[in-house]
Design a protein around this motif. Structure first.
Motif, PDB file in Angstrom:
ATOM      1  N   PRO A   1      42.013  41.255  28.134  1.00 42.58           N
ATOM      2  CA  PRO A   1      40.638  41.031  27.753  1.00 42.58           C
ATOM      3  C   PRO A   1      39.711  40.222  29.256  1.00 42.58           C
ATOM      4  O   PRO A   1      38.948  40.200  29.471  1.00 42.58           O
ATOM      5  N   ILE A   2      39.984  39.538  29.394  1.00 41.56           N
ATOM      6  CA  ILE A   2      40.069  38.460  30.717  1.00 41.56           C
ATOM      7  C   ILE A   2      40.201  39.252  31.913  1.00 41.56           C
ATOM      8  O   ILE A   2      39.089  39.244  33.423  1.00 41.56           O
ATOM      9  N   VAL A   3      41.227  40.023  32.081  1.00 40.33           N
ATOM     10  CA  VAL A   3      41.075  40.659  33.421  1.00 40.33           C
ATOM     11  C   VAL A   3      40.314  41.382  33.485  1.00 40.33           C
ATOM     12  O   VAL A   3      39.464  41.558  34.576  1.00 40.33           O
ATOM     13  N   ARG A   4      40.067  42.225  32.766  1.00 39.67           N
ATOM     14  CA  ARG A   4      39.539  43.727  32.474  1.00 39.67           C
ATOM     15  C   ARG A   4      37.955  43.157  32.382  1.00 39.67           C
ATOM     16  O   ARG A   4      36.792  43.071  33.531  1.00 39.67           O
ATOM     17  N   ASN A   5      37.349  41.929  31.645  1.00 41.83           N
ATOM     18  CA  ASN A   5      35.861  42.114  31.858  1.00 41.83           C
ATOM     19  C   ASN A   5      36.038  40.905  33.453  1.00 41.83           C
ATOM     20  O   ASN A   5      34.640  41.229  33.736  1.00 41.83           O
ATOM     21  N   THR A   6      36.874  40.104  33.802  1.00 42.40           N
ATOM     22  CA  THR A   6      36.335  40.272  35.504  1.00 42.40           C
ATOM     23  C   THR A   6      36.333  40.491  36.277  1.00 42.40           C
ATOM     24  O   THR A   6      35.256  40.658  36.759  1.00 42.40           O
ATOM     25  N   ILE A   7      37.171  41.709  36.327  1.00 36.75           N
ATOM     26  CA  ILE A   7      37.097  42.812  37.485  1.00 36.75           C
ATOM     27  C   ILE A   7      35.541  44.264  36.929  1.00 36.75           C
ATOM     28  O   ILE A   7      35.204  43.844  37.777  1.00 36.75           O
TER      29      ILE A   7
ATOM     30  N   VAL B   1      30.065  33.154  48.941  1.00 39.13           N
ATOM     31  CA  VAL B   1      29.564  34.345  47.885  1.00 39.13           C
ATOM     32  C   VAL B   1      30.071  34.864  46.796  1.00 39.13           C
ATOM     33  O   VAL B   1      29.425  34.526  46.171  1.00 39.13           O
ATOM     34  N   LEU B   2      31.651  34.344  47.214  1.00 34.43           N
ATOM     35  CA  LEU B   2      32.305  34.943  46.070  1.00 34.43           C
ATOM     36  C   LEU B   2      32.216  33.761  44.884  1.00 34.43           C
ATOM     37  O   LEU B   2      31.954  33.749  43.411  1.00 34.43           O
ATOM     38  N   THR B   3      31.972  32.473  45.075  1.00 33.93           N
ATOM     39  CA  THR B   3      32.115  31.194  44.253  1.00 33.93           C
ATOM     40  C   THR B   3      30.826  30.962  44.149  1.00 33.93           C
ATOM     41  O   THR B   3      30.425  30.650  42.609  1.00 33.93           O
ATOM     42  N   ARG B   4      29.778  31.212  44.894  1.00 33.88           N
ATOM     43  CA  ARG B   4      28.429  30.797  44.853  1.00 33.88           C
ATOM     44  C   ARG B   4      27.849  31.730  44.140  1.00 33.88           C
ATOM     45  O   ARG B   4      26.459  31.892  42.961  1.00 33.88           O
ATOM     46  N   VAL B   5      27.539  33.007  43.819  1.00 30.39           N
ATOM     47  CA  VAL B   5      26.933  34.275  43.421  1.00 30.39           C
ATOM     48  C   VAL B   5      27.449  34.919  42.872  1.00 30.39           C
ATOM     49  O   VAL B   5      27.299  35.200  42.173  1.00 30.39           O
ATOM     50  N   GLU B   6      29.260  35.904  43.361  1.00 24.75           N
ATOM     51  CA  GLU B   6      29.539  37.291  42.867  1.00 24.75           C
ATOM     52  C   GLU B   6      30.203  36.367  41.232  1.00 24.75           C
ATOM     53  O   GLU B   6      29.587  36.907  40.753  1.00 24.75           O
ATOM     54  N   LEU B   7      31.225  35.306  40.671  1.00 25.01           N
ATOM     55  CA  LEU B   7      31.720  34.773  40.499  1.00 25.01           C
ATOM     56  C   LEU B   7      30.598  34.330  38.623  1.00 25.01           C
ATOM     57  O   LEU B   7      30.873  34.080  37.943  1.00 25.01           O
ATOM     58  N   ARG B   8      29.169  33.677  39.349  1.00 27.52           N
ATOM     59  CA  ARG B   8      28.673  33.122  38.224  1.00 27.52           C
ATOM     60  C   ARG B   8      28.079  33.976  37.923  1.00 27.52           C
ATOM     61  O   ARG B   8      27.048  34.644  36.673  1.00 27.52           O
ATOM     62  N   LEU B   9      27.335  35.292  38.819  1.00 24.57           N
ATOM     63  CA  LEU B   9      26.852  36.729  38.081  1.00 24.57           C
ATOM     64  C   LEU B   9      28.039  37.286  37.318  1.00 24.57           C
ATOM     65  O   LEU B   9      27.059  38.058  36.060  1.00 24.57           O
ATOM     66  N   ALA B  10      29.511  37.021  37.564  1.00 23.78           N
ATOM     67  CA  ALA B  10      29.794  37.654  36.204  1.00 23.78           C
ATOM     68  C   ALA B  10      30.622  36.817  35.227  1.00 23.78           C
ATOM     69  O   ALA B  10      31.166  36.906  34.907  1.00 23.78           O
ATOM     70  N   TRP B  11      30.213  35.138  34.984  1.00 25.99           N
ATOM     71  CA  TRP B  11      30.342  33.931  34.184  1.00 25.99           C
ATOM     72  C   TRP B  11      30.224  34.495  32.478  1.00 25.99           C
ATOM     73  O   TRP B  11      31.088  34.931  32.062  1.00 25.99           O
ATOM     74  N   PRO B  12      29.020  36.203  32.452  1.00 27.20           N
ATOM     75  CA  PRO B  12      28.740  36.827  30.774  1.00 27.20           C
ATOM     76  C   PRO B  12      30.142  37.022  31.291  1.00 27.20           C
ATOM     77  O   PRO B  12      30.892  37.186  29.302  1.00 27.20           O
ATOM     78  N   ALA B  13      29.854  37.715  31.862  1.00 28.99           N
ATOM     79  CA  ALA B  13      31.139  38.868  30.874  1.00 28.99           C
ATOM     80  C   ALA B  13      32.978  38.056  31.054  1.00 28.99           C
ATOM     81  O   ALA B  13      33.196  38.573  30.328  1.00 28.99           O
ATOM     82  N   ILE B  14      33.406  37.734  31.930  1.00 27.36           N
ATOM     83  CA  ILE B  14      34.014  36.447  31.489  1.00 27.36           C
ATOM     84  C   ILE B  14      34.031  35.549  30.779  1.00 27.36           C
ATOM     85  O   ILE B  14      34.832  35.901  29.669  1.00 27.36           O
ATOM     86  N   LEU B  15      32.949  34.972  30.150  1.00 22.55           N
ATOM     87  CA  LEU B  15      32.738  34.595  28.754  1.00 22.55           C
ATOM     88  C   LEU B  15      32.860  35.275  27.732  1.00 22.55           C
ATOM     89  O   LEU B  15      34.063  35.168  26.666  1.00 22.55           O
ATOM     90  N   THR B  16      32.960  36.241  27.981  1.00 23.84           N
ATOM     91  CA  THR B  16      33.026  37.419  26.649  1.00 23.84           C
ATOM     92  C   THR B  16      34.362  37.964  26.497  1.00 23.84           C
ATOM     93  O   THR B  16      34.657  38.156  25.631  1.00 23.84           O
ATOM     94  N   GLY B  17      35.396  38.093  27.662  1.00 20.48           N
ATOM     95  CA  GLY B  17      36.627  37.941  27.993  1.00 20.48           C
ATOM     96  C   GLY B  17      37.102  36.851  27.235  1.00 20.48           C
ATOM     97  O   GLY B  17      38.374  37.403  26.180  1.00 20.48           O
TER      98      GLY B  17
END
Length: 215
Positions: free
Chosen positions: A94-100, A124-140
Motif C-alpha cells: 500500500p505504501i509503494v503503490r500510494n507513493t507512486i 522540487v522533489l522534497t519541497r513540492v512533490e513529496l508534500r503534495l503526495a503526502w496525503p496519498a502516502i499517509l493513506t498507504g
C-alpha cells in the motif's frame, strides 16, 4: 473464571502485550514507509518500473503469513527479528503503490513553476512533490498499519511479541479453563489497538495536511 476476572488478574501482562504489539506494528510501518517511499521515488517516472515494483510488492502480499514465516525462520530464527522482516515486507504494497500514485498525480504545471523559480531537482522533489503526495502516502501507511495489526497476531508463530501469544495460547489449549478468555482477549485487544491507531492517523492527517488538500 469469567472474561472480566481473567483480564483483571492479568492486567499488567496484557498491558505489556498491548505495548509490544503496538510498538512492533508502528516500527514496522515506519520501516515499510521509508523503504516504500524510496522505492516509489525511484520508479514513479517509469511506467515499467512502477509496474514491476507494484507487482513485486503484490506478490509478497499473496504469500500466506505462515508460509513466509516458515521460510524466514531458518534464516533469521525464532523471535522478533523474523516477525519484523515479515511485517515490513507485507506493509510495502500500500505504501509503494500510494507513493507512486501520489507523486504521479502532482500537476506538472506546479513542478514546472518550482523549477522556474530556480529550485533544484532535489528541491522540487522534497519541497513540492513529496508534500503534495503526502496525503496519498499517509493513506498507504494507514492501510498498512491496519493490515499489520492482524498479521502481527500470526507472527506469534515465530515467537513475535504482542497479543498473538494470547490468541495462539487460547487456540492451542482449546477446551481448557481459560482458552476462550485468552483467544477473546487477544482478538478484542487487537481490534481496540487498531481503532486507536486509526484515530492517531486521523489526527496526523488533520495536523499535517492542509484543509484545502483534505477538502
Amino acid at each position: 473464571m469469567n472474561l472480566f476476572d481473567y483480564i483483571s488478574d492479568r492486567a499488567s501482562k496484557l498491558w505489556l502485550e498491548a505495548y509490544l504489539h503496538t510498538s512492533m506494528v508502528v516500527q514496522c510501518t515506519i520501516l515499510a514507509a521509508v523503504l516504500g517511499v524510496l522505492i516509489g521515488i525511484a520508479v514513479y517516472r517509469s511506467p515499467i518500473g512502477s509496474a514491476v515494483a507494484t507487482a513485486l510488492a503484490s506478490t509478497i502480499l499473496t504469500v500466506p503469513s505462515f508460509a513466509l514465516l516458515g521460510l524466514l525462520i531458518p534464516i533469521s530464527g525464532l523471535g522478533p527479528t523474523t516477525a519484523v522482516i515479515a511485517l515490513v515486507l507485507y506493509g510495502l504494497l500500500p505504501i509503494v503503490r500510494n507513493t507512486i500514485v501520489g507523486l504521479d498525480g502532482v500537476d506538472p504545471a506546479v513542478t514546472d513553476a518550482a523549477r522556474g523559480i530556480g529550485m533544484s531537482r532535489f528541491g522540487v522533489l522534497t519541497r513540492v512533490e513529496l508534500r503534495l503526495a503526502w496525503p496519498a502516502i499517509l493513506t498507504g501507511m494507514r492501510v498498512a498499519t491496519q493490515m499489520l495489526m492482524g498479521i502481527a497476531v500470526i507472527a506469534a508463530y515465530a515467537k513475535g511479541p504482542g497479543f498473538g501469544a494470547e490468541v495462539f495460547s487460547g487456540l492451542t489449549n482449546a477446551g481448557s479453563t481459560n482458552s476462550l478468555n485468552q483467544a477473546v482477549t487477544g482478538t478484542v485487544g487487537v481490534v481496540i489497538l487498531a481503532l486507536l491507531l486509526d484515530g492517531v492517523y486521523v489526527l496526523i492527517k488533520r495536523f499535517t495536511v492542509s484543509r484545502g488538500v483534505r477538502g
